[in-house]
Design an enzyme around this catalytic site. Structure first.
Site, mmCIF file in Angstrom:
data_model
loop_
_atom_site.group_PDB
_atom_site.id
_atom_site.type_symbol
_atom_site.label_atom_id
_atom_site.label_comp_id
_atom_site.label_asym_id
_atom_site.label_seq_id
_atom_site.Cartn_x
_atom_site.Cartn_y
_atom_site.Cartn_z
ATOM 1 N N ARG A 228 0.846 -1.187 0.000
ATOM 2 C CA ARG A 228 0.000 0.000 0.000
ATOM 3 C C ARG A 228 0.885 1.241 0.000
ATOM 4 N NH1 ARG A 228 -3.501 -2.858 -1.371
ATOM 5 N NH2 ARG A 228 -5.497 -3.320 -0.341
ATOM 6 N N HIS A 276 -0.681 0.367 -9.643
ATOM 7 C CA HIS A 276 -1.447 -0.498 -8.723
ATOM 8 C C HIS A 276 -2.085 -1.662 -9.483
ATOM 9 C CE1 HIS A 276 -3.456 -0.438 -4.499
ATOM 10 N NE2 HIS A 276 -3.305 -1.672 -4.943
#
Lengths: 313, 313
Positions: A228, A276
């Protein structure tokens, strides 16, 4: 079942189209948050990456919540999350396998000097050299040695890398050294030629990829963050790469996503930016998992991959 | 041993420096071709990638020849090779493992769209997408399913790819389909989303990577050649990529090496050029292998990895 379970989906519009038909076939009524009218007390289950804070608390008869992703930080930030409602995270072989191919790919791009070879190709230069290290003399450390981390570790090990893992609790995986807890973190970092972050994002791990941590790595280590953006301090990554403390980095996640146009990460020659995409949940796989989970809750059977809400993963 | 064996090294100057000390320690006298004077009848062993044609024939007491590489095409082109002298090829775990990391890296660069992601990064564009295929729905075919091919196949399989191999004779490797002989080549090619060439270069395999072969692959297949430039017809590769029959190619070897500055391969956006570095023989590993081989010949013991001079590998 006396009545059809009703599920509230709170996710980008893209997902509603994917879920409508398989849920209907599975005997589940669907309400899409922001699109469909629904009675809060009629909702049995919720499905989301990152629900609007307070939404889940407003559903008095909620039996369980399903995360569309492996990480549940999108739920942790909801301080009103109803603690008595079980939260199930998405754990799936296809997702873990995608993450493993991402980690192996970027480990090998660094290990085999592919960026230097790409640059030589652009210049039309034939520049042979031996690999700087052999794989069996290159140490890869997996920071966040859970289920996905274990698969990545095993696949790197099958390519002859020397692999270790760090997690809160000690793990037993053949051929892979397990470091555990705060007391062993520095010793773990000191032996990472390549550091792969796969941690869950919690209050304890936020901002963990910072200058202090980079200083504990061997000089010239390489960083891969596929967990993250909240784990990383981007200014510290750029500074560590520019000073040579890090040889470079591959980042799939960012403090702000999408990564702002103005970020220096986009054009740093030693930093690879991916949007991502390391492991995107496969909609058909997550449908199966959620249908199976709902059936189990309805029958009162145990459900796998429940989140420990106190520790946050 | 009554006398110290004498070894003739015919290789780039670089290698002489590496070999001098370990051979001396191993009790072997060294003569470097082109540098040292030597009596042809005093040479017991020879070591080379590609000896000058006729050199080996001029050594009347030669007991064995060692190849510095896994491929022995540099010896096959010597029509005066003395057929009664055993030729030993270099087979080594470190070499096979390097080849496997190369093949896995370039398979994953294609599979995971890394070139498109690199292009998006250069433009500063955040472009998410699912992988076009799952690894377990992507078929990789290893053309040349020998010892190195088998290691590559097993490592790709451990990443969930569907892997097959083609070789002259059928092989039995768990979980990997073996195609054998000319009769099964077309069926093999028809199921290769990614084709990896690891063939030995012989009269039969020269120019095998040509337009006719590419037409037998599924449209949009990807080619990796890490074997020999003599296998490929470079004009046909460019044409097949430009027509879309091939999605792209990664080439480590070329018709002429170093690849000439004028070659269109250098600047083709869908072709990756690497300078014959997929698997460079590790000098320290090859020293061990040669010292062990000489000791075995001196004691009259069997030696592994003898080349079948009739078939050429």
């Amino acid at each position: 079942m006396s009545k059809r379970p009703k599920l509230l989906l709170s996710a980008p519009a893209y997902w509603a189209g994917i879920w409508a038909e398989p849920l209907a076939k599975g005997g589940i009524d669907l309400a899409v948050y922001g699109r469909d009218a629904f009675r809060p007390d009629a909702i049995d289950y919720a499905l989301s990456f990152r629900p609007p804070p307070g939404l889940l608390k407003s559903l008095p008869n909620l039996k369980a919540v399903f995360s569309l992703g492996a990480g549940v930080d999108g739920f942790n930030i909801d301080s009103d999350y109803p603690k008595h409602v079980p939260l199930v995270r998405f754990v799936d072989d296809t997702l873990s396998n995608e993450m493993a191919t991402y980690v192996v790919l970027h480990t090998l791009i660094f290990h085999r000097n592919q960026r230097a070879l790409d640059a030589a190709q652009r210049k039309g230069v034939w520049q042979q050299s031996l690999l700087p290290r052999r794989a069996d003399a290159t140490r890869v450390g997996i920071l966040g040695f859970g289920e996905i981390g274990r698969l990545c570790a095993e696949r790197l090990r099958s390519l002859s890398f020397v692999v270790s893992g760090w997690s809160r609790t000690r793990k037993t995986v053949e051929g892979i050294k397990s470091f555990a807890g705060d007391a062993e973190l520095d010793a773990f970092l000191a032996q990472c030629d390549i550091l792969v972050c796969l941690l869950p994002l919690t209050r304890e791990t936020e901002g963990i990829l910072n200058a202090k941590m980079f200083a504990k790595l061997p000089r010239g280590a390489f960083l891969i963050n596929a967990a993250r953006g909240g784990h990383q301090v981007e200014g510290a990554i750029v500074a560590a790469v520019d000073s040579g403390q890090l040889a470079g980095a591959t980042l799939d996640v960012f403090e702000t996503e999408p990564l702002p146009e103005t970020s220096p990460l986009w054009r740093h020659p030693k930093i690879t930016v991916t949007p991502h995409i390391a492991a995107i949940s496969d909609p058909s796989a997550s449908v199966r998992t959620v249908l199976d989970g709902i059936a189990r809750f309805e029958r009162g059977e145990p459900v796998a991959n429940l989140v420990d809400l106190a520790r946050g993963y």
